[in-house]
Design a protein around this motif. Structure first.
Motif, PDB file in Angstrom:
ATOM      1  N   THR A 106      13.876  15.847  66.258  1.00 54.91           N
ATOM      2  CA  THR A 106      13.696  14.425  66.976  1.00 54.91           C
ATOM      3  C   THR A 106      12.744  14.370  67.982  1.00 54.91           C
ATOM      4  OG1 THR A 106      15.739  13.758  66.019  1.00 54.91           O
ATOM      5  CG2 THR A 106      14.668  12.222  67.639  1.00 54.91           C
ATOM      6  N   TRP A 107      11.967  13.804  68.352  1.00 52.81           N
ATOM      7  CA  TRP A 107      11.227  13.756  69.543  1.00 52.81           C
ATOM      8  C   TRP A 107      11.832  12.607  70.578  1.00 52.81           C
ATOM      9  CZ3 TRP A 107       7.185  16.853  70.736  1.00 52.81           C
ATOM     10  CH2 TRP A 107       6.462  17.376  69.824  1.00 52.81           C
ATOM     11  N   VAL A 108      11.787  13.269  71.664  1.00 54.69           N
ATOM     12  CA  VAL A 108      12.367  12.228  72.798  1.00 54.69           C
ATOM     13  C   VAL A 108      11.279  11.602  73.708  1.00 54.69           C
ATOM     14  CG1 VAL A 108      13.839  12.176  75.017  1.00 54.69           C
ATOM     15  CG2 VAL A 108      14.440  13.787  73.337  1.00 54.69           C
ATOM     16  N   PRO A 109      11.377  10.246  73.483  1.00 51.91           N
ATOM     17  CA  PRO A 109      10.135   9.358  74.393  1.00 51.91           C
ATOM     18  C   PRO A 109      10.255   9.522  75.853  1.00 51.91           C
ATOM     19  CG  PRO A 109      11.725   7.916  73.465  1.00 51.91           C
ATOM     20  CD  PRO A 109      12.185   9.130  72.885  1.00 51.91           C
ATOM     21  N   ALA A 110       9.241   9.545  76.559  1.00 54.34           N
ATOM     22  CA  ALA A 110       9.237   9.615  78.033  1.00 54.34           C
ATOM     23  C   ALA A 110       8.774   8.374  78.445  1.00 54.34           C
ATOM     24  CB  ALA A 110       7.938  10.746  78.332  1.00 54.34           C
ATOM     25  N   PRO A 111       9.643   8.108  79.594  1.00 52.35           N
ATOM     26  CA  PRO A 111       9.405   6.829  80.138  1.00 52.35           C
ATOM     27  C   PRO A 111       8.046   7.044  80.810  1.00 52.35           C
ATOM     28  CG  PRO A 111      11.533   7.631  80.882  1.00 52.35           C
ATOM     29  CD  PRO A 111      10.905   8.900  80.042  1.00 52.35           C
ATOM     30  N   LEU A 112       7.163   5.832  80.929  1.00 52.00           N
ATOM     31  CA  LEU A 112       5.844   5.947  81.348  1.00 52.00           C
ATOM     32  C   LEU A 112       5.522   5.089  82.677  1.00 52.00           C
ATOM     33  CD1 LEU A 112       4.030   5.290  77.771  1.00 52.00           C
ATOM     34  CD2 LEU A 112       4.682   7.578  78.990  1.00 52.00           C
ATOM     35  N   ARG A 129       7.377   4.451  70.647  1.00 52.86           N
ATOM     36  CA  ARG A 129       7.165   5.481  71.970  1.00 52.86           C
ATOM     37  C   ARG A 129       7.606   6.606  71.393  1.00 52.86           C
ATOM     38  NH1 ARG A 129      11.181   4.868  77.042  1.00 52.86           N
ATOM     39  NH2 ARG A 129      13.199   4.861  75.664  1.00 52.86           N
ATOM     40  N   ALA A 130       8.473   6.815  70.335  1.00 58.29           N
ATOM     41  CA  ALA A 130       9.006   8.113  70.099  1.00 58.29           C
ATOM     42  C   ALA A 130       8.268   8.892  68.778  1.00 58.29           C
ATOM     43  CB  ALA A 130      10.528   8.096  69.342  1.00 58.29           C
ATOM     44  N   HIS A 131       7.040   8.151  68.645  1.00 55.94           N
ATOM     45  CA  HIS A 131       6.035   8.484  67.420  1.00 55.94           C
ATOM     46  C   HIS A 131       4.675   8.756  67.929  1.00 55.94           C
ATOM     47  CE1 HIS A 131       9.364   7.376  65.003  1.00 55.94           C
ATOM     48  NE2 HIS A 131       9.595   6.297  65.410  1.00 55.94           N
ATOM     49  N   ASP A 132       4.658   8.996  69.422  1.00 58.07           N
ATOM     50  CA  ASP A 132       3.352   9.044  70.020  1.00 58.07           C
ATOM     51  C   ASP A 132       2.670  10.368  69.562  1.00 58.07           C
ATOM     52  OD1 ASP A 132       1.123   9.419  71.637  1.00 58.07           O
ATOM     53  OD2 ASP A 132       2.275   9.026  73.618  1.00 58.07           O
ATOM     54  N   LYS A 279      16.298   2.045  72.308  1.00 56.86           N
ATOM     55  CA  LYS A 279      15.723   3.031  73.461  1.00 56.86           C
ATOM     56  C   LYS A 279      15.640   4.230  73.267  1.00 56.86           C
ATOM     57  CE  LYS A 279      16.619  -0.481  77.363  1.00 56.86           C
ATOM     58  NZ  LYS A 279      17.404  -0.647  78.678  1.00 56.86           N
ATOM     59  N   LEU A 280      16.686   4.873  72.650  1.00 57.47           N
ATOM     60  CA  LEU A 280      16.754   6.393  72.229  1.00 57.47           C
ATOM     61  C   LEU A 280      16.011   6.681  70.908  1.00 57.47           C
ATOM     62  CD1 LEU A 280      20.253   7.287  73.619  1.00 57.47           C
ATOM     63  CD2 LEU A 280      17.955   7.347  74.816  1.00 57.47           C
ATOM     64  N   ASP A 281      15.635   5.739  70.269  1.00 60.15           N
ATOM     65  CA  ASP A 281      15.273   5.845  68.700  1.00 60.15           C
ATOM     66  C   ASP A 281      16.237   6.404  67.975  1.00 60.15           C
ATOM     67  OD1 ASP A 281      13.082   5.566  67.207  1.00 60.15           O
ATOM     68  OD2 ASP A 281      12.579   7.454  67.055  1.00 60.15           O
ATOM     69  N   ALA A 282      17.491   6.071  68.080  1.00 65.46           N
ATOM     70  CA  ALA A 282      18.673   6.638  67.295  1.00 65.46           C
ATOM     71  C   ALA A 282      18.759   5.695  66.080  1.00 65.46           C
ATOM     72  CB  ALA A 282      19.935   6.652  68.064  1.00 65.46           C
ATOM     73  N   VAL A 289      24.644   9.014  70.626  1.00 65.20           N
ATOM     74  CA  VAL A 289      25.468   9.815  71.635  1.00 65.20           C
ATOM     75  C   VAL A 289      24.960  11.204  71.659  1.00 65.20           C
ATOM     76  CG1 VAL A 289      27.983  10.797  71.638  1.00 65.20           C
ATOM     77  CG2 VAL A 289      27.535   8.370  70.957  1.00 65.20           C
ATOM     78  N   ALA A 290      24.647  11.840  70.470  1.00 68.98           N
ATOM     79  CA  ALA A 290      24.130  13.251  70.379  1.00 68.98           C
ATOM     80  C   ALA A 290      22.966  13.653  71.380  1.00 68.98           C
ATOM     81  CB  ALA A 290      23.932  13.453  68.980  1.00 68.98           C
ATOM     82  N   LYS A 291      21.942  12.281  71.206  1.00 63.72           N
ATOM     83  CA  LYS A 291      20.793  12.307  72.022  1.00 63.72           C
ATOM     84  C   LYS A 291      20.971  12.260  73.529  1.00 63.72           C
ATOM     85  CE  LYS A 291      16.823  10.815  70.491  1.00 63.72           C
ATOM     86  NZ  LYS A 291      15.770   9.948  69.877  1.00 63.72           N
ATOM     87  N   ALA A 292      21.842  11.436  73.888  1.00 65.25           N
ATOM     88  CA  ALA A 292      22.316  11.106  75.267  1.00 65.25           C
ATOM     89  C   ALA A 292      22.937  12.453  75.736  1.00 65.25           C
ATOM     90  CB  ALA A 292      23.149   9.989  75.267  1.00 65.25           C
ATOM     91  N   MET A 293      23.790  13.124  75.011  1.00 69.33           N
ATOM     92  CA  MET A 293      24.492  14.092  75.738  1.00 69.33           C
ATOM     93  C   MET A 293      23.566  15.436  75.754  1.00 69.33           C
ATOM     94  SD  MET A 293      28.133  14.091  73.532  1.00 69.33           S
ATOM     95  CE  MET A 293      28.579  15.589  74.100  1.00 69.33           C
TER      96      MET A 293
END
Length: 301
Positions: A106-112, A129-132, A279-282, A289-293
Protein backbone atom coordinates in the motif's frame (compact mmCIF):
# COMPACT_ATOMS: atom_id res chain seq x y z
CA UNK A 1 -2.30 18.12 8.03
CA UNK A 2 -4.83 19.04 5.45
CA UNK A 3 -3.21 19.70 2.12
CA UNK A 4 -2.20 23.34 2.31
CA UNK A 5 -3.86 25.77 -0.03
CA UNK A 6 -1.43 28.16 -1.64
CA UNK A 7 -1.36 31.85 -1.01
CA UNK A 8 0.09 34.99 -2.38
CA UNK A 9 3.55 35.70 -1.05
CA UNK A 10 3.45 38.22 1.76
CA UNK A 11 -0.19 37.62 2.65
CA UNK A 12 -1.68 35.72 5.57
CA UNK A 13 -4.52 34.08 3.68
CA UNK A 14 -4.14 30.57 2.32
CA UNK A 15 -7.47 29.28 1.12
CA UNK A 16 -8.70 30.09 -2.31
CA UNK A 17 -5.68 31.95 -3.60
CA UNK A 18 -5.35 31.67 -7.36
CA UNK A 19 -2.15 33.07 -8.86
CA UNK A 20 -2.52 36.29 -10.77
CA UNK A 21 -1.83 36.45 -14.46
CA UNK A 22 1.37 38.34 -13.72
CA UNK A 23 3.01 35.41 -11.94
CA UNK A 24 1.89 32.90 -14.57
CA UNK A 25 3.12 35.25 -17.29
CA UNK A 26 6.49 35.64 -15.53
CA UNK A 27 6.91 31.87 -15.41
CA UNK A 28 5.91 31.53 -19.04
CA UNK A 29 8.49 34.14 -20.08
CA UNK A 30 11.19 32.32 -18.11
CA UNK A 31 10.15 29.00 -19.63
CA UNK A 32 10.28 30.38 -23.16
CA UNK A 33 13.63 32.13 -22.54
CA UNK A 34 15.18 28.88 -21.33
CA UNK A 35 13.54 26.89 -24.14
CA UNK A 36 14.56 29.38 -26.82
CA UNK A 37 18.12 29.60 -25.50
CA UNK A 38 18.41 25.88 -26.00
CA UNK A 39 16.87 26.06 -29.48
CA UNK A 40 19.23 28.85 -30.52
CA UNK A 41 22.23 26.93 -29.27
CA UNK A 42 21.17 23.82 -31.18
CA UNK A 43 20.45 25.70 -34.39
CA UNK A 44 23.33 28.16 -34.55
CA UNK A 45 25.97 26.98 -32.13
CA UNK A 46 25.96 30.34 -30.35
CA UNK A 47 26.52 30.57 -26.58
CA UNK A 48 22.80 30.85 -25.74
CA UNK A 49 22.95 27.61 -23.77
CA UNK A 50 25.10 29.47 -21.25
CA UNK A 51 22.34 32.09 -21.02
CA UNK A 52 19.87 29.35 -20.06
CA UNK A 53 22.30 28.08 -17.43
CA UNK A 54 22.74 31.59 -16.10
CA UNK A 55 18.96 31.94 -15.72
CA UNK A 56 18.80 28.64 -13.88
CA UNK A 57 21.63 29.50 -11.50
CA UNK A 58 19.98 32.85 -10.79
CA UNK A 59 16.89 30.91 -9.67
CA UNK A 60 19.01 28.81 -7.31
CA UNK A 61 20.78 31.87 -5.92
CA UNK A 62 17.49 33.63 -5.20
CA UNK A 63 16.31 30.50 -3.37
CA UNK A 64 19.38 30.41 -1.11
CA UNK A 65 19.14 34.10 -0.23
CA UNK A 66 15.38 34.03 0.27
CA UNK A 67 15.39 30.95 2.48
CA UNK A 68 17.90 32.45 4.89
CA UNK A 69 15.46 35.31 5.49
CA UNK A 70 12.38 33.10 5.89
CA UNK A 71 10.87 32.80 9.35
CA UNK A 72 8.32 30.03 8.77
CA UNK A 73 7.61 27.09 6.54
CA UNK A 74 4.96 29.13 4.72
CA UNK A 75 7.49 31.85 3.95
CA UNK A 76 9.97 29.21 2.79
CA UNK A 77 7.33 27.80 0.43
CA UNK A 78 6.80 31.26 -1.02
CA UNK A 79 10.55 31.54 -1.63
CA UNK A 80 10.56 28.12 -3.31
CA UNK A 81 7.68 29.20 -5.53
CA UNK A 82 9.56 32.33 -6.57
CA UNK A 83 12.62 30.30 -7.53
CA UNK A 84 10.50 27.81 -9.48
CA UNK A 85 8.90 30.71 -11.37
CA UNK A 86 12.36 32.03 -12.24
CA UNK A 87 13.18 28.55 -13.50
CA UNK A 88 10.20 28.78 -15.85
CA UNK A 89 7.39 26.89 -14.08
CA UNK A 90 4.31 28.62 -12.62
CA UNK A 91 3.38 26.01 -9.99
CA UNK A 92 5.15 23.94 -7.38
CA UNK A 93 4.28 21.06 -5.03
CA UNK A 94 6.20 19.90 -1.97
CA UNK A 95 5.22 16.69 -0.22
CA UNK A 96 6.86 14.24 2.13
CA UNK A 97 5.90 11.28 4.25
CA UNK A 98 7.81 9.24 6.82
CA UNK A 99 6.99 5.96 5.06
CA UNK A 100 6.09 5.96 1.36
CA UNK A 101 5.38 2.29 0.81
CA UNK A 102 4.09 -0.25 3.35
CA UNK A 103 5.19 -3.92 3.31
CA UNK A 104 1.66 -4.81 2.23
CA UNK A 105 2.24 -2.89 -1.01
CA UNK A 106 0.00 0.00 0.00
CA UNK A 107 1.19 3.50 -0.89
CA UNK A 108 1.01 6.11 1.85
CA UNK A 109 -0.13 9.48 0.45
CA UNK A 110 2.01 12.49 1.30
CA UNK A 111 0.41 15.70 2.60
CA UNK A 112 1.06 18.42 0.05
CA UNK A 113 1.97 22.06 0.23
CA UNK A 114 1.30 23.85 -3.04
CA UNK A 115 1.75 27.23 -4.66
CA UNK A 116 0.16 28.49 -7.87
CA UNK A 117 -2.64 25.88 -7.90
CA UNK A 118 -6.23 26.71 -8.91
CA UNK A 119 -8.88 27.35 -6.30
CA UNK A 120 -10.39 24.18 -4.80
CA UNK A 121 -7.89 21.96 -6.61
CA UNK A 122 -8.03 19.50 -3.71
CA UNK A 123 -11.79 19.13 -3.58
CA UNK A 124 -11.64 15.48 -4.69
CA UNK A 125 -7.92 14.90 -4.13
CA UNK A 126 -8.37 12.64 -1.06
CA UNK A 127 -9.87 10.01 -3.37
CA UNK A 128 -6.85 10.10 -5.69
CA UNK A 129 -3.84 10.99 -3.57
CA UNK A 130 -2.80 7.41 -2.71
CA UNK A 131 -2.68 6.60 -6.43
CA UNK A 132 -0.40 9.38 -7.71
CA UNK A 133 1.62 7.64 -10.48
CA UNK A 134 4.11 10.50 -10.75
CA UNK A 135 5.20 10.32 -7.10
CA UNK A 136 5.19 6.51 -7.24
CA UNK A 137 7.37 6.41 -10.38
CA UNK A 138 9.85 8.90 -8.94
CA UNK A 139 10.08 6.82 -5.76
CA UNK A 140 10.59 3.52 -7.60
CA UNK A 141 13.08 4.92 -10.13
CA UNK A 142 14.82 7.13 -7.56
CA UNK A 143 15.30 9.78 -10.22
CA UNK A 144 13.49 12.81 -11.61
CA UNK A 145 10.33 11.87 -13.45
CA UNK A 146 8.90 13.74 -16.44
CA UNK A 147 5.13 13.39 -16.34
CA UNK A 148 4.88 13.02 -20.11
CA UNK A 149 6.93 9.81 -19.91
CA UNK A 150 4.49 8.36 -17.36
CA UNK A 151 1.52 9.41 -19.49
CA UNK A 152 3.06 7.81 -22.59
CA UNK A 153 3.24 4.53 -20.69
CA UNK A 154 -0.28 4.64 -19.29
CA UNK A 155 -0.79 1.00 -20.29
CA UNK A 156 1.53 0.08 -17.39
CA UNK A 157 -0.65 1.89 -14.84
CA UNK A 158 -3.60 0.54 -12.88
CA UNK A 159 -7.08 2.07 -13.33
CA UNK A 160 -6.83 4.14 -10.14
CA UNK A 161 -3.58 5.72 -11.34
CA UNK A 162 -5.07 6.51 -14.74
CA UNK A 163 -8.05 8.08 -12.99
CA UNK A 164 -5.64 10.18 -10.90
CA UNK A 165 -3.94 11.46 -14.06
CA UNK A 166 -7.34 12.42 -15.52
CA UNK A 167 -8.22 14.34 -12.36
CA UNK A 168 -4.93 16.26 -12.46
CA UNK A 169 -5.27 16.98 -16.18
CA UNK A 170 -8.82 18.25 -15.76
CA UNK A 171 -7.46 20.87 -13.36
CA UNK A 172 -4.97 22.04 -15.99
CA UNK A 173 -2.08 20.83 -13.83
CA UNK A 174 0.09 19.42 -16.58
CA UNK A 175 2.86 18.76 -17.54
CA UNK A 176 5.19 18.34 -14.58
CA UNK A 177 8.64 17.28 -13.46
CA UNK A 178 8.93 15.45 -10.12
CA UNK A 179 12.20 15.28 -8.17
CA UNK A 180 12.30 12.57 -5.46
CA UNK A 181 13.87 13.42 -2.10
CA UNK A 182 15.30 10.78 0.22
CA UNK A 183 16.42 11.54 3.77
CA UNK A 184 17.48 8.19 5.32
CA UNK A 185 15.77 7.64 8.65
CA UNK A 186 13.61 10.72 8.19
CA UNK A 187 11.35 10.74 5.16
CA UNK A 188 10.67 10.28 1.47
CA UNK A 189 9.52 13.40 -0.29
CA UNK A 190 9.32 15.12 -3.62
CA UNK A 191 9.15 18.53 -5.21
CA UNK A 192 7.29 18.92 -8.48
CA UNK A 193 7.47 21.84 -10.89
CA UNK A 194 4.22 22.02 -12.83
CA UNK A 195 3.64 23.71 -16.18
CA UNK A 196 0.67 25.65 -17.50
CA UNK A 197 -0.82 22.97 -19.75
CA UNK A 198 1.29 23.69 -22.82
CA UNK A 199 3.39 20.82 -24.17
CA UNK A 200 5.30 22.64 -26.93
CA UNK A 201 8.98 22.51 -26.09
CA UNK A 202 8.24 20.97 -22.69
CA UNK A 203 10.46 17.88 -22.85
CA UNK A 204 13.53 19.79 -24.02
CA UNK A 205 13.03 22.58 -21.48
CA UNK A 206 12.43 20.03 -18.70
CA UNK A 207 15.66 18.23 -19.63
CA UNK A 208 17.62 21.49 -19.47
CA UNK A 209 16.04 22.71 -16.24
CA UNK A 210 16.04 19.27 -14.60
CA UNK A 211 19.50 19.38 -12.97
CA UNK A 212 18.89 22.84 -11.51
CA UNK A 213 15.43 21.81 -10.29
CA UNK A 214 17.00 18.80 -8.56
CA UNK A 215 19.56 21.07 -6.90
CA UNK A 216 16.82 23.49 -5.78
CA UNK A 217 14.64 20.64 -4.49
CA UNK A 218 17.37 18.99 -2.43
CA UNK A 219 18.64 22.27 -1.02
CA UNK A 220 15.10 23.31 -0.05
CA UNK A 221 14.29 19.96 1.57
CA UNK A 222 17.48 19.94 3.64
CA UNK A 223 16.94 23.57 4.62
CA UNK A 224 13.33 22.88 5.66
CA UNK A 225 14.50 20.05 7.93
CA UNK A 226 17.37 22.03 9.42
CA UNK A 227 15.43 25.26 10.01
CA UNK A 228 11.86 24.12 10.62
CA UNK A 229 12.12 20.39 11.29
CA UNK A 230 10.62 19.71 7.88
CA UNK A 231 6.98 20.09 6.87
CA UNK A 232 4.22 19.26 9.37
CA UNK A 233 4.16 15.63 10.38
CA UNK A 234 1.86 13.08 8.80
CA UNK A 235 -0.16 12.64 11.98
CA UNK A 236 -1.53 16.15 11.54
CA UNK A 237 -3.53 14.90 8.55
CA UNK A 238 -5.97 13.49 11.12
CA UNK A 239 -7.86 15.75 13.47
CA UNK A 240 -7.65 15.34 17.24
CA UNK A 241 -11.06 13.65 17.38
CA UNK A 242 -10.21 11.34 14.48
CA UNK A 243 -7.01 10.28 16.24
CA UNK A 244 -8.89 9.72 19.50
CA UNK A 245 -11.53 7.57 17.84
CA UNK A 246 -8.95 5.56 15.93
CA UNK A 247 -6.78 5.06 19.02
CA UNK A 248 -9.69 3.72 21.07
CA UNK A 249 -10.70 1.51 18.17
CA UNK A 250 -7.15 0.14 18.03
CA UNK A 251 -7.48 -0.68 21.73
CA UNK A 252 -10.46 -2.89 20.97
CA UNK A 253 -13.28 -0.54 21.84
CA UNK A 254 -16.54 -0.66 19.89
CA UNK A 255 -18.21 2.38 18.37
CA UNK A 256 -20.62 2.46 21.29
CA UNK A 257 -17.75 2.25 23.79
CA UNK A 258 -15.92 5.11 22.10
CA UNK A 259 -19.08 7.21 22.09
CA UNK A 260 -19.37 6.85 25.87
CA UNK A 261 -15.67 7.51 26.49
CA UNK A 262 -15.59 10.66 24.35
CA UNK A 263 -19.14 11.79 25.19
CA UNK A 264 -20.21 11.67 21.55
CA UNK A 265 -23.05 10.00 19.71
CA UNK A 266 -22.34 6.66 18.05
CA UNK A 267 -23.18 8.20 14.67
CA UNK A 268 -20.60 10.94 15.21
CA UNK A 269 -17.95 8.35 16.05
CA UNK A 270 -18.80 6.47 12.85
CA UNK A 271 -18.37 9.69 10.86
CA UNK A 272 -14.91 10.28 12.38
CA UNK A 273 -13.81 6.71 11.67
CA UNK A 274 -15.12 6.94 8.11
CA UNK A 275 -13.06 10.09 7.58
CA UNK A 276 -10.00 8.25 8.92
CA UNK A 277 -10.49 5.49 6.33
CA UNK A 278 -10.77 8.08 3.57
CA UNK A 279 -7.69 10.04 4.65
CA UNK A 280 -5.54 6.94 5.05
CA UNK A 281 -7.02 5.26 1.98
CA UNK A 282 -7.90 2.26 4.15
CA UNK A 283 -10.40 -0.40 3.12
CA UNK A 284 -11.68 -0.93 6.66
CA UNK A 285 -11.02 -0.01 10.28
CA UNK A 286 -8.41 -2.72 10.84
CA UNK A 287 -6.53 -1.53 7.78
CA UNK A 288 -6.66 2.05 9.07
CA UNK A 289 -5.30 0.98 12.46
CA UNK A 290 -2.45 -0.98 10.83
CA UNK A 291 -1.44 1.96 8.60
CA UNK A 292 -1.68 4.45 11.45
CA UNK A 293 0.53 2.27 13.66
CA UNK A 294 3.13 1.86 10.88
CA UNK A 295 3.23 5.63 10.53
CA UNK A 296 3.52 6.21 14.26
CA UNK A 297 0.28 8.16 14.28
CA UNK A 298 -1.29 6.32 17.22
CA UNK A 299 -0.03 4.69 20.40
CA UNK A 300 -2.07 1.83 21.86
CA UNK A 301 0.11 1.23 24.93
Amino acid sequence: MHDCQDRAPGTSEHAGYAPGRGRISMANKSFHRIRDCGRASTMSGNPSASDAKRLQMAAFSSLVVGLEASKSMDEAMDVLHGAIIELGFPRVVYGCVSIAHLPSGTWVPAPLQVRGFPDRWDRDWPRHRAHDPYAHTAFLKMESTNWTVVQNNADLLDPAQVDCISYINDLGLNPGLTVPLFIPGHHYGFITAVGDGGLEGWDAAADRAGPTLAMIANYFDNFAIRRFGGPPKESQSLSKRELECLTWSARGKTVEDIAVILDLSADTVRVYLKRVNQKLDAVNRSHAVAKAMCLGMIDIS
